[in-house]
Design an enzyme around this catalytic site. Structure first.
Site, short mmCIF file in Angstrom:
data_model
loop_
_atom_site.label_atom_id
_atom_site.label_comp_id
_atom_site.label_asym_id
_atom_site.label_seq_id
_atom_site.Cartn_x
_atom_site.Cartn_y
_atom_site.Cartn_z
N GLU A 91 0.82 -1.21 0.00
CA GLU A 91 0.00 0.00 0.00
C GLU A 91 0.86 1.27 0.00
OE1 GLU A 91 -2.53 -3.22 2.00
OE2 GLU A 91 -0.45 -2.51 2.20
N PHE A 99 -12.20 -6.99 13.52
CA PHE A 99 -11.06 -7.46 12.72
C PHE A 99 -10.67 -6.39 11.70
CE2 PHE A 99 -9.55 -9.77 8.87
CZ PHE A 99 -8.34 -10.20 9.39
N GLN A 100 -9.39 -6.07 11.66
CA GLN A 100 -8.82 -5.07 10.75
C GLN A 100 -9.49 -3.70 10.89
OE1 GLN A 100 -8.53 -6.75 6.73
NE2 GLN A 100 -6.48 -7.47 7.22
N LYS A 103 -18.00 -0.57 5.04
CA LYS A 103 -18.41 -1.60 4.09
C LYS A 103 -19.93 -1.62 3.90
CE LYS A 103 -17.42 -6.29 2.62
NZ LYS A 103 -16.57 -7.48 2.82
N MET A 119 23.94 8.99 3.61
CA MET A 119 23.84 10.31 4.24
C MET A 119 24.07 10.23 5.75
SD MET A 119 23.59 13.45 3.60
CE MET A 119 22.73 13.95 2.13
#
Length: 601
Positions: free
Chosen positions: A48, A110-111, A160, A507
């Site tokens: 993602e 969940f999630q 959803k 760096m």
């Protein structure tokens, strides 16, 4: 129509042609609707974060909002770095997240994560949609807010159950957001004040940033600077806003910017041995600083109270919160930058500025001649581990990182879109590739997010399929989103990558050398058990993704390999082995002054 179908229809109405989206339980309804869209291409990133960075690359290359999408919970949290990056660099982005059904919100489902709350500090605006009938209005508002005024990211979180509900959509033709006025314009009185200050000055200077590019004001800047004959220095975000090949260009300034640009702003000083020694000026800098679309970032100013200490500062910005935030301005002006610079250019065309600045131009020309960007093959490089391990007696054929970028500039005739990761390679890319156009350097400047370069190149290449797009990356940065090689191959996105591979976090290592007596604090990225091995093997890794790849160790092989990369009609990875002992110069230590600048090796 279902909520998910309405969402897709809204995206189509906003002209979205590409979405970078990774599916999951809470967003699969939208993916199902996307499969039926004839107008939107869905690109499947392999992470993602890669999708968010790709959407940013698309947005930075076009000026239109990039769109990314993820599922709830970990999918959404993986977008946060990309959203924060867009916020810091004022990139128009619409990030869509699936959310658990409304009845489960706050129940630890969940999630489930509160992505709305998590992203509040790093979005321009955000929405949690609780009514299917609100989808058309909210999507239209989201794109309007993301793309107008000071651009930025907008989050849409869609539960959803709302995706699954059915309704007859009403699509609004116009959008009005109460209290939001992105089209502010400077008055002629304010702009005449600027012209008066120019007439009185001896050493005027334009200091311009990413606001010129996001505001599509490059042409107006060029007209104004050339009409008034005022030299121009940019931030890294502003690279390409003014052609770096123009005689009026001072390239970019700041911690690793051109010595002559830093002198032009602040004056030239004797280099002091200790930070506590007094500053001794050799030559004065600008007496009038016209700051346009900039935020006086710490990487530009160093010790902020010493930045342009004796000059009059005019600051023009569309975002009033930037005025007097980091550096007080003598004349702060809230305005759309395209309008302000265009109007100034028109005013000068009507009544030319009588003042010329011959002594100032001569001083700048002398500084440019004395301190150009440059490098040399040092004794330290010749004796380094890199030489012993990889060149095996052919020390004269070493490839320095700066050479790679110079050659890329030559072979692409300065026309490529360049993306970068974050670190030394990022600074060298900005130093040794001369940018002629806006939206030509795409880099994570404010947030400094490693792993940005290659996904951003994919987004830029999708947006500009006929342009050569090259990611110049470090081995540390590239590894962070190496999985996007799969996206490049499967989606047939022919973005190229050059890895300047020094087996270190370059760096951080440079700072260790400068401030920590060279003590390595976990900055070696190779295999300590087998230092002669180049680790990991990016060539084998790329080939496992079916992406053509090759490694270059000797300078004699570099040009032909780079030409093969550029000629390829596929994604391509070039792994270039460079020494780890190189430092980026010039260098002004953090929070210090131009009197502390190290500008030659």
């Amino acid at each position: 129509m279902s909520g998910s179908e309405i969402l897709v229809a809204c995206l189509e109405r906003e002209g979205v042609d590409t979405i970078f989206a990774y599916p999951g339980g809470a967003s699969m309804e939208i993916h199902q609707a996307l499969t039926r869209s004839k107008k939107i291409r869905t690109v499947l990133p392999r992470h993602e974060q890669g999708g968010a960075f790709a959407a940013e690359g698309y947005a930075r290359a076009t000026g239109r909002a990039g769109v990314c999408m993820a599922t709830s919970g970990p999918g959404a949290t993986n977008l946060v770095t990309g959203i924060a990056d867009a916020f810091m660099d004022s990139v128009p982005l619409v990030a869509i997240t699936g959310q658990v059904p409304q009845a489960m919100i706050g129940k630890g489902a969940f999630q489930e994560t509160d992505i709305y709350g998590m992203t509040l500090p790093v979005v321009k605006h955000s929405y949690l949609i609780t009514d299917i009938n609100e989808i058309p209005r909210i999507v239209k508002e989201a794109f309007h807010i993301a793309q107008t005024g000071r651009p930025g990211p907008v989050l849409i979180d869609l539960p959803k159950n709302v995706q699954q509900a059915k309704a007859q959509p009403v699509f609004p033709k116009e959008v009005q957001v109460r209290g939001y006025n992105p089209n502010q314009r400077a008055s002629d009185l304010e702009l005449n004040e600027i012209i008066g200050l120019i007439e009185k000055s001896e050493r005027p200077l334009l200091y311009v940033g990413g606001g010129i590019i996001t505001g599509n004001a490059s042409e107006e800047l060029r007209r104004f600077a050339r009409a008034a004959q005022i030299p121009v220095t940019t931030t890294i975000m502003g690279c390409g806003a003014f052609p770096e090949t123009d005689p009026l260009s001072l390239r970019w300034l700041g911690m690793h910017g051109a010595a002559y640009a830093n002198w032009a702003v602040n004056g030239e000083f004797e280099h002091r041995k200790s930070f506590n020694d007094p500053m001794k000026r050799i030559a004065p800098g600008a007496d009038l600083l016209l700051a346009c679309g900039v935020r006086f970032d710490d990487r530009v100013t160093g010790k902020v109270d010493k930045f342009c200490e004796t000059g009059t500062i005019v600051h023009i910005d569309i975002d009033p919160s930037e005025l007097n935030k980091n550096k007080p301005a003598h004349l702060p002006i809230v305005s759309d930058i395209k309008y302000a610079l265009g109007r100034l250019a028109d005013m000068i065309a009507e009544r030319a500025i009588q003042k010329k600045f011959p002594a100032w131009h001569e001083q700048i020309a002398a500084w440019k001649e004395r301190a150009p960007f440059g490098y040399r093959l040092t004794e330290e490089v010749m004796k380094s581990q890199h030489m012993r391990d990889h060149l095996k007696g052919k020390e004269g054929d070493v490839i320095l990182p700066q050479m790679v970028i110079e050659m890329l500039y030559e072979l692409t005739k300065g026309e490529a879109i360049i993306t970068t990761g974050v670190g030394q390679h990022q600074m060298w890319s900005a130093q040794y590739y001369k940018f002629k156009y806006p939206r030509q350097l795409l880099t994570s400047a404010g947030l400094g997010a490693m792993g940005y370069g290659y996904p951003a190149a994919l987004g830029a290449k999708v947006a500009c399929p006929d342009r050569q797009v090259v990611d110049i990356d470090g081995d540390g940065s590239f590894l962070m989103n190496v999985q996007e090689l799969a996206t490049a191959h499967i989606e047939k996105i022919a973005a190229k990558a050059i890895i300047l591979n020094n087996q270190h976090l370059g760096m951080v290592m440079q700072w260790e050398d400068k401030f920590y007596e060279g003590n390595r604090g976990h900055t070696y990225l190779g295999d300590p058990e087998n230092r002669k091995q180049i680790y990991p093997d990016y060539v084998m890794m790329a080939k496992s993704f079916n992406v053509p790849s090759e490694r270059v160790i000797y300078r004699k092989d570099l040009r032909a390999a780079m030409q093969r990369m550029l000629d390829s009609d596929q994604p391509y990875l070039l792994d270039v082995i460079v020494p780890y002992t190189e430092h980026v110069l010039p260098f002004i230590p953090a929070g210090k002054t131009v009197a502390d600048m190290i500008w030659k090796a």
